[in-house]
Design an enzyme around this catalytic site. Sequence first.
Site, PDB file in Angstrom:
ATOM      1  N   LEU A   1     -14.628   6.324  -5.316  1.00  0.00           N
ATOM      2  CA  LEU A   1     -13.219   6.013  -5.111  1.00  0.00           C
ATOM      3  C   LEU A   1     -12.787   4.770  -5.888  1.00  0.00           C
ATOM      4  CD1 LEU A   1     -10.646   6.501  -3.204  1.00  0.00           C
ATOM      5  CD2 LEU A   1     -11.517   4.510  -2.020  1.00  0.00           C
TER       6      LEU A   1
ATOM      7  N   ARG B   1      -2.822  11.015   5.950  1.00  0.00           N
ATOM      8  CA  ARG B   1      -3.044   9.656   6.425  1.00  0.00           C
ATOM      9  C   ARG B   1      -2.518   8.659   5.401  1.00  0.00           C
ATOM     10  NH1 ARG B   1      -7.180   5.642   5.421  1.00  0.00           N
ATOM     11  NH2 ARG B   1      -8.237   7.038   3.993  1.00  0.00           N
TER      12      ARG B   1
ATOM     13  N   PHE C   1       0.851  -1.183   0.000  1.00  0.00           N
ATOM     14  CA  PHE C   1       0.000   0.000   0.000  1.00  0.00           C
ATOM     15  C   PHE C   1       0.884   1.229   0.000  1.00  0.00           C
ATOM     16  CE2 PHE C   1      -4.486   1.228   1.177  1.00  0.00           C
ATOM     17  CZ  PHE C   1      -5.095   0.331   0.338  1.00  0.00           C
TER      18      PHE C   1
ATOM     19  N   ARG D   1      -0.259   9.703  -0.379  1.00  0.00           N
ATOM     20  CA  ARG D   1      -1.383  10.214  -1.170  1.00  0.00           C
ATOM     21  C   ARG D   1      -1.287  11.684  -1.521  1.00  0.00           C
ATOM     22  NH1 ARG D   1      -6.300   6.945   1.711  1.00  0.00           N
ATOM     23  NH2 ARG D   1      -5.716   4.963   0.780  1.00  0.00           N
TER      24      ARG D   1
ATOM     25  N   HIS E   1     -11.512  12.900   0.304  1.00  0.00           N
ATOM     26  CA  HIS E   1     -11.620  11.510   0.730  1.00  0.00           C
ATOM     27  C   HIS E   1     -11.664  11.319   2.240  1.00  0.00           C
ATOM     28  CE1 HIS E   1     -11.187   7.230   0.602  1.00  0.00           C
ATOM     29  NE2 HIS E   1      -9.983   7.225   1.113  1.00  0.00           N
TER      30      HIS E   1
ATOM     31  N   GLN F   1      -7.682  15.074   3.204  1.00  0.00           N
ATOM     32  CA  GLN F   1      -6.992  14.231   2.216  1.00  0.00           C
ATOM     33  C   GLN F   1      -7.768  14.173   0.902  1.00  0.00           C
ATOM     34  OE1 GLN F   1      -6.419   9.708   2.711  1.00  0.00           O
ATOM     35  NE2 GLN F   1      -4.393  10.620   2.787  1.00  0.00           N
TER      36      GLN F   1
ATOM     37  N   HIS G   1      -7.870  12.051  -2.374  1.00  0.00           N
ATOM     38  CA  HIS G   1      -7.381  10.768  -2.884  1.00  0.00           C
ATOM     39  C   HIS G   1      -7.085  10.924  -4.363  1.00  0.00           C
ATOM     40  CE1 HIS G   1      -7.174   6.531  -3.844  1.00  0.00           C
ATOM     41  NE2 HIS G   1      -7.234   6.234  -2.554  1.00  0.00           N
TER      42      HIS G   1
ATOM     43  N   GLU H   1      -6.739   2.447  -3.524  1.00  0.00           N
ATOM     44  CA  GLU H   1      -5.299   2.370  -3.694  1.00  0.00           C
ATOM     45  C   GLU H   1      -4.844   0.949  -4.011  1.00  0.00           C
ATOM     46  OE1 GLU H   1      -3.291   5.255  -1.387  1.00  0.00           O
ATOM     47  OE2 GLU H   1      -2.030   3.718  -0.500  1.00  0.00           O
TER      48      GLU H   1
HETATM   49  C1  LIG Z   1     -14.341   5.059  -0.231  1.00  0.00           C
HETATM   50  C2  LIG Z   1     -13.483   4.931   0.996  1.00  0.00           C
HETATM   51  C3  LIG Z   1     -12.499   3.945   1.079  1.00  0.00           C
HETATM   52  C4  LIG Z   1     -11.704   3.818   2.213  1.00  0.00           C
HETATM   53  N1  LIG Z   1     -10.742   2.832   2.244  1.00  0.00           N
HETATM   54  C5  LIG Z   1      -9.998   2.680   3.365  1.00  0.00           C
HETATM   55  C6  LIG Z   1      -9.041   1.621   3.462  1.00  0.00           C
HETATM   56  O1  LIG Z   1      -8.864   0.833   2.538  1.00  0.00           O
HETATM   57  N2  LIG Z   1      -8.331   1.499   4.605  1.00  0.00           N
HETATM   58  C7  LIG Z   1      -8.516   2.336   5.660  1.00  0.00           C
HETATM   59  O2  LIG Z   1      -7.850   2.153   6.660  1.00  0.00           O
HETATM   60  N3  LIG Z   1      -9.431   3.331   5.593  1.00  0.00           N
HETATM   61  C8  LIG Z   1     -10.168   3.525   4.487  1.00  0.00           C
HETATM   62  N4  LIG Z   1     -11.092   4.548   4.432  1.00  0.00           N
HETATM   63  C9  LIG Z   1     -11.360   5.347   5.623  1.00  0.00           C
HETATM   64  C10 LIG Z   1     -12.179   4.565   6.619  1.00  0.00           C
HETATM   65  O3  LIG Z   1     -13.145   3.773   5.954  1.00  0.00           O
HETATM   66  C11 LIG Z   1     -12.945   5.442   7.587  1.00  0.00           C
HETATM   67  O4  LIG Z   1     -12.134   6.454   8.055  1.00  0.00           O
HETATM   68  C12 LIG Z   1     -13.434   4.647   8.765  1.00  0.00           C
HETATM   69  O5  LIG Z   1     -14.142   3.525   8.338  1.00  0.00           O
HETATM   70  C13 LIG Z   1     -14.288   5.479   9.672  1.00  0.00           C
HETATM   71  O6  LIG Z   1     -14.885   4.639  10.640  1.00  0.00           O
HETATM   72  P1  LIG Z   1     -15.686   5.256  11.847  1.00  0.00           P
HETATM   73  O7  LIG Z   1     -16.080   4.117  12.702  1.00  0.00           O
HETATM   74  O8  LIG Z   1     -14.924   6.350  12.430  1.00  0.00           O
HETATM   75  O9  LIG Z   1     -16.982   5.917  11.171  1.00  0.00           O
HETATM   76  P2  LIG Z   1     -18.172   5.356  10.276  1.00  0.00           P
HETATM   77  O10 LIG Z   1     -17.972   3.973   9.847  1.00  0.00           O
HETATM   78  O11 LIG Z   1     -18.390   6.387   9.224  1.00  0.00           O
HETATM   79  O12 LIG Z   1     -19.390   5.344  11.254  1.00  0.00           O
HETATM   80  C14 LIG Z   1     -19.996   6.519  11.710  1.00  0.00           C
HETATM   81  C15 LIG Z   1     -21.206   6.139  12.533  1.00  0.00           C
HETATM   82  O13 LIG Z   1     -21.706   7.278  13.195  1.00  0.00           O
HETATM   83  C16 LIG Z   1     -23.099   7.304  13.125  1.00  0.00           C
HETATM   84  N5  LIG Z   1     -23.547   8.684  13.227  1.00  0.00           N
HETATM   85  C17 LIG Z   1     -23.045   9.775  12.592  1.00  0.00           C
HETATM   86  N6  LIG Z   1     -23.731  10.872  12.942  1.00  0.00           N
HETATM   87  C18 LIG Z   1     -24.672  10.485  13.823  1.00  0.00           C
HETATM   88  C19 LIG Z   1     -25.692  11.160  14.546  1.00  0.00           C
HETATM   89  N7  LIG Z   1     -25.903  12.478  14.431  1.00  0.00           N
HETATM   90  N8  LIG Z   1     -26.490  10.444  15.373  1.00  0.00           N
HETATM   91  C20 LIG Z   1     -26.318   9.105  15.498  1.00  0.00           C
HETATM   92  N9  LIG Z   1     -25.365   8.416  14.841  1.00  0.00           N
HETATM   93  C21 LIG Z   1     -24.551   9.103  14.021  1.00  0.00           C
HETATM   94  C22 LIG Z   1     -23.417   6.657  11.805  1.00  0.00           C
HETATM   95  O14 LIG Z   1     -24.710   6.119  11.828  1.00  0.00           O
HETATM   96  C23 LIG Z   1     -22.360   5.567  11.739  1.00  0.00           C
HETATM   97  O15 LIG Z   1     -22.825   4.413  12.374  1.00  0.00           O
HETATM   98  C24 LIG Z   1     -11.892   4.697   3.298  1.00  0.00           C
HETATM   99  C25 LIG Z   1     -12.870   5.685   3.219  1.00  0.00           C
HETATM  100  C26 LIG Z   1     -13.636   5.832   2.077  1.00  0.00           C
HETATM  101  C27 LIG Z   1     -14.630   6.936   1.986  1.00  0.00           C
END
Ligand SMILES: Cc1cc2nc3c(=O)[nH]c(=O)nc-3n(C[C@H](O)[C@H](O)[C@H](O)COP(=O)(O)OP(=O)(O)OC[C@H]3O[C@@H](n4cnc5c(N)ncnc54)[C@H](O)[C@@H]3O)c2cc1C
Lengths: 327, 558
Positions: B240, B373, B114, B274, B338, B228, B230, B243
């Site tokens: 997206l 990141r 990666f 990135r 991203h 970031q 992407h 990568e």
């Molecule tokens: C297309 C894409 C590809 C990616 N690929 C990678 C990768 O390969 N490797 C990597 O390490 N990272 C990757 N990332 C980044 C990574 O996916 C995210 O940063 C990470 O999953 C975030 O997880 P989280 O648990 O913080 O939030 P999320 O999974 O976004 O969860 C947020 C939660 O908060 C809840 N929520 C939000 N607001 C409220 C509210 N007001 N009231 C109640 N609930 C609420 C939502 O319902 C949800 O359950 C990628 C991101 C994207 C967009």
Amino acid sequence: MEVHLRVQRFHPQVDAEPHWQEYRVEVPEHATVLDALLAARDEQDETLTLRCSCRSHICGSCVMKVNGTSCLGCKTKVSHARKRLAAGEPIRVAPAGNLPVVKDLAVDLEVFFGKVKAIEPYLQPDGPPPEREYLVPNEAMLTVREAMACILCGCCVSECNSLEVEPRFLGPAALAKAWRFTEDPRDAADRHRLEFVSAPGGIWDCTHCFACVEVCPKDVKPMERILELRRRAMEAGFTDNNGARHSQAFADTIAESGWLDETRVLSRSLRGLPELLEWAPVGMRALLRGKMPLRHRRLSGAKQIRAIFAAAQRRSGEPPREHAPGR
Amino acid sequence: MVVRHDVLVVGAGLAGMRAALAAQAAGADVAIISKVYPVRSHSNAAQGGINAALAPDDSWESHAYDTVKGSDYLGDQDAIEILAREAPQAILELEHMGVVFNRDEEGRLGSRNFGGASHARTYFVGDFTGQAILHVLYEQLVHSGIRAYNEYFCTELLRDADGAVSGVTAFDMRSGEVSAFSAGAVVLCTGGMGRVFEPSTNALICTGDGTALAYRAGTALMDMEMVQFHPTTLKSNGALISESARGEGGYLLNRDGERFMRTTAPNAMELASRDVVSRAAQVEINEGRGVDGCVLLDVRHLGAAKIMERLPQIRELALEFAGADMIDAPVPVLPGMHYEMGGIRTDVQGATPLAGLYAAGECACVSVHGGNRLGANSLLETVVFGRRAGEAAAAFARSRPAQPAPESSRADAERALRALVARGGHERSAKLRLEMGQVMTRRVGVFRDDAGLREAERTLVGLRERYADVEIQDKGTLFNQALVAALELDFMLDLARCVVAGALARTESRGAHTRVDHPRRDDATWLKHTLCLATPDGPRVDTAPVSITRWQPQERKY
Ligand SMILES: Cc1cc2nc3c(=O)[nH]c(=O)nc-3n(C[C@H](O)[C@H](O)[C@H](O)COP(=O)(O)OP(=O)(O)OC[C@H]3O[C@@H](n4cnc5c(N)ncnc54)[C@H](O)[C@@H]3O)c2cc1C
Ligand code: SF4
Ligand code: SF4
Ligand code: FES
């Protein structure tokens, strides 16, 4: 390009029953049906209610029926949805089937997730985990992954024929999830799982209609998983249920006489007098119409059919079939 | 309804579910609130994988160093050390829970390359790693019996008489019923805020709600200018292309078929970090060596079999939204919003300076990503710091049991929501959201300068004024998504201001933040975090030192 949508609306506090509403929106060439709905919502009518999030068929939110077929709105291109329509005919969008409507295109998912929870959807290993990772072949992981690809969108459930008549049926999504665990070399609860899915409402309620296979956006092929679970459940000895008996009797009579002996299949599938009595009227009607001959004759080609059975068994490595086991 | 739990986790993505499980294991009575069903969370979208120095010839130091360097020395090294040290155990835990990671010939976990990494230390499940982990954590959540309030939208943090966070208000999106949830500790795991920009690779629910809630409650948001971009997103809808396409050996080409990374990063080439790749791609496009506003991503040389086994979902996306089959054609791509490196400032236990408030995952800034990141470090952050925040919150809740929330807090929240729904006006939130997103992309994108940032600021101030004139068309309580959209826009308008304020303040170029009017990294003045604090006139910018344990800043070369 301009898109003409006809969307089923329903607000339980206002509407006595669902009604259709039309929208005309301007969207780019590559747009999906979801894009068109969002354009309608953002530009014309904020009250239009539908779930969506990822826009790239990964979150499983946007199940709906487009022109009568269950799909993800974000995976269905407008250009594709228009293909079979006559000129000027709008794209019809309705909520998913087999799930109660909450409002417009949003359906109640509690029962859906309840069924997923019912199959004990978590790894049940034998004893504490090893210090490092479990050593398992990549092939096994690739197999399990076929079902792990499921995003719990409910397209299959929306389209399932069996669920229409038997709401208690666990349904394709939950059963595909159960299969995922029976295939996982790290899971040690196979027998328990197979017993559970063999009970009423489980694997034997599927009618093989293929609908779930056709609509699944992730190629999970739930019906094939169900058939596999049936095979494994029977191998594991969970044969004391109508479905397993039916399937066994079905195969037995064909192997024996070359064609289906309805009387025997029915009598062997059902257990106990009450069940037999329940089916008696159907049996009588079938009898009167000549669908259930009283004397079942062996076909002249029965020998060849037995040879086919034998060959199939050799190929699958099963022990040769005994004559009419369990009689 | 008035509800009471020891620990309340807001958000059911990877960070939230990991935090909830950890808090329960530490003995707390836990509930989790989420505006979507857990498996709908945006963690689903992560395709590429999750990092850990697990191989015998790899080391946590090497992982930590790559992360420090990737962050352009803005990451806090104490936090990065924890991230890298705890990574192997975090991955093994996920494997034990049932994640179907790829294996090598011996049946051990298999990894891939990666960007920005000196080792193949990215563990993966095909190209749907995030989904595969999210669904397994959901399985564990079901097993745990933790109470999940699904499709509840959190609107506010509650404070007790001492100012400590003592719960939240939230409403059931289906019925509209407003509830007060009291708790000994609250953990915010509400994910990213990609929708502040238009387009973005993020899902429509990524609106930074929790980040804005914390900001309004008076905690600092850190390094918000670090956004970031992407390098490989699709032009048509911002989707997206992971990568992993480059990790598996894909090339980036300009109009003349040249691998333009040769000039910028002769060693790492397409797998430089990135920010570096995005800038290089944007330069090609700006200087007329692009194709229709894009550069080309080419994986044809990998062959159909490898593409089908390792990149099936990516191929499908490109086919659908760019009309290109990667097996026999390159796909046009361009840099797109991203990930938000900045967020709610926390310590390494996930604690914010506000007693009772914790944060983890993309909404938090601990900071392990600094100015940039590395791919596959974010999923890792969610599970490592999700667990730590859950444990710390459980410990805190033991020392301070939840007090029942006063009914008045519930009634106040309900009254405010009803008033918002009832009010008249001439603006639509969707229109304002689009204008905000467009000005952010145009003026606060890959390349920034003072004049453009000020223009963005003026636009945002204007949008905030117009927000007061937004009318919600849906006047009902049942599944009122127009209300949700208006609340999300309200949150995002605050966050956009913070991104711009940080970007204006940071008069240097570091990581993802490139000021064409201040093109050099300036360690003497800016080896510092920016902090945004809420005032009635918008964010006030402050700074905080960076933690440096063993790696002194050097020039970054790839
Ligand atoms: C297309 C894409 C590809 C990616 N690929 C990678 C990768 O390969 N490797 C990597 O390490 N990272 C990757 N990332 C980044 C990574 O996916 C995210 O940063 C990470 O999953 C975030 O997880 P989280 O648990 O913080 O939030 P999320 O999974 O976004 O969860 C947020 C939660 O908060 C809840 N929520 C939000 N607001 C409220 C509210 N007001 N009231 C109640 N609930 C609420 C939502 O319902 C949800 O359950 C990628 C991101 C994207 C967009
Ligand atoms: S094949 Fe079985 S599970 Fe699938 S839709 Fe038909 S009846 Fe339902
Ligand atoms: S099996 Fe397919 S259609 Fe059914 S829920 Fe899973 S992904 Fe959706
Ligand atoms: S919006 Fe996520 S599956 Fe359609």
